[in-house]
Scaffold this active site. Structure first.
Site: not given
Ligand code: MG
Length: 363
Positions: A164, A263
């Protein structure tokens, strides 16, 4: 054969994460998970999971809104339908609320696979029960900690590392990581932390030989992503921007990205996820399976989806013990040499243990 549904129970459980997970906008320490247990006319049970968080930082949905939508709108709609295959399920008269829909749709697919006496991945069209997985590593307080986490993930066998990033935690971090690990499959996820004004900075990531940069700009900024992609050698992968097949169609038409993260919970279930998968496959655009800090049901179902042939990069949903002290399925999802092997039992193939969950609805 017809499928009709006679009973629905909803459960909730607050699951503490083993390690807090930090991205560019929030820190998750515990997840309030909503599970659906659906029973059909023959007494077969299917399970689904809502992957929403408890506040709307990631999408507009929350656990509370999902429970409300399921009880008040989606369950009555599901009861009114008699179908012969889950792909006939139509919840479109309720706008959006994809995560709430996925909790019910996942349970319908689980029941259908059990009825067919086949593993879920096979009824979805997957040809293998093996899924390669990668590690996602959140923002760390210091570089030595980050390097230790990477070392541990590589030692456990994870097949790629995703970091991240956010402004102020990007180039110098990549510099250090690449100094220690010049060749590992590496990617970054910005969770929308940048704008087009950061183009010069983002161009500098090209030298780190990344698999992709995930969602550098805002979730609604398909046009800006198109402008940015022209300035980058690194492939942009869209995640937050992709809620529907229509989003994918626009993104690819605008050349806003070269890779799509699917997702299951965010796009509204298997039917929409497969439509996106097939559309990308026909156009030679690789996809991979993103994660939402799922508990066991959502994790098992996401991994079943990831067996479809155009899932090209390692998946985010990894083994249970990376996230939870105790998952809500048995056996827990394990990983060997960076591969998860899905069970061959009918349905999603794991036993669901809701003994420590609170039943919040029954009808
Ligand atoms: Mg992502």
């Amino acid at each position: 054969m017809t499928l009709s549904f006679t009973k629905l129970r909803l459960y909730r459980q607050a699951l503490p994460l083993k390690h807090p997970f930090q991205n560019s906008s929030t820190i998750v320490t515990e997840k309030d998970v909503l599970f659906a247990e659906l029973i059909d006319q023959d007494g077969l049970r299917g399970y689904g999971e809502c992957v929403a968080f408890d506040s709307p930082w990631y999408t507009e949905e929350t656990v509370e809104t999902a429970q409300h939508m399921i009880q008040q709108h989606l369950w009555p709609l599901l009861q009114s339908q008699e179908i012969t295959h889950p792909r006939e399920l139509n919840l479109d008269s309720v706008q959006r609320h994809h995560m709430a829909k996925t909790a019910l749709e996942g349970a319908v697919w689980d029941i259908y696979a059990k009825k067919m006496k086949q593993p879920l991945y096979q009824v979805l069209g997957g040809k293998t029960n093996q899924v390669a997985v990668g590690a996602a590593i959140g923002i760390q307080s210091d570089l030595p900690t980050l390097l230790t986490k990477i070392e541990e993930a590589l030692a456990s066998g994870f097949q790629r590392i995703k970091l991240k990033i956010k402004p102020g935690y990007d180039l110098h971090v990549l510099e250090q990581v690449r100094r220690h690990y010049p060749d590992i499959p590496l990617m970054v996820d910005a969770n929308s932390a940048y704008t087009l004004q950061d183009t010069a900075l983002l161009q500098q990531i090209d030298r780190f030989n990344l698999l992709m940069i995930e969602q550098p700009l805002g979730s609604d900024d398909l046009l800006d992503h198109s402008i940015l992609q022209q300035e980058l050698k690194t492939s942009i992968c869209l995640d937050e921007s992709i809620d529907t097949l229509a989003d994918v169609q626009v993104a690819l038409a605008l050349k806003s990205c070269q890779i799509i993260s699917i997702k299951l919970g965010k796009v509204g279930g298997f039917n929409q996820a497969r439509a996106i998968h097939d559309y990308c496959q026909e156009r030679g655009v690789p996809v991979w399976c993103g994660g939402m800090l799922e508990a066991g049901i959502g994790r098992a179902q996401s991994l079943a989806l990831a067996t479809l042939p155009n899932f090209y990069y390692p998946a985010d949903p990894g083994p249970s013990n990376r996230y939870w002290q105790r998952d809500i399925i048995q056996p827990e999802i394990g990983m060997e040499k960076g591969m998860i092997t899905l069970p061959e039992q009918p349905g999603m193939g794991y036993q669901v243990d809701l003994s420590t969950s609170e039943q919040v609805y029954s009808s």
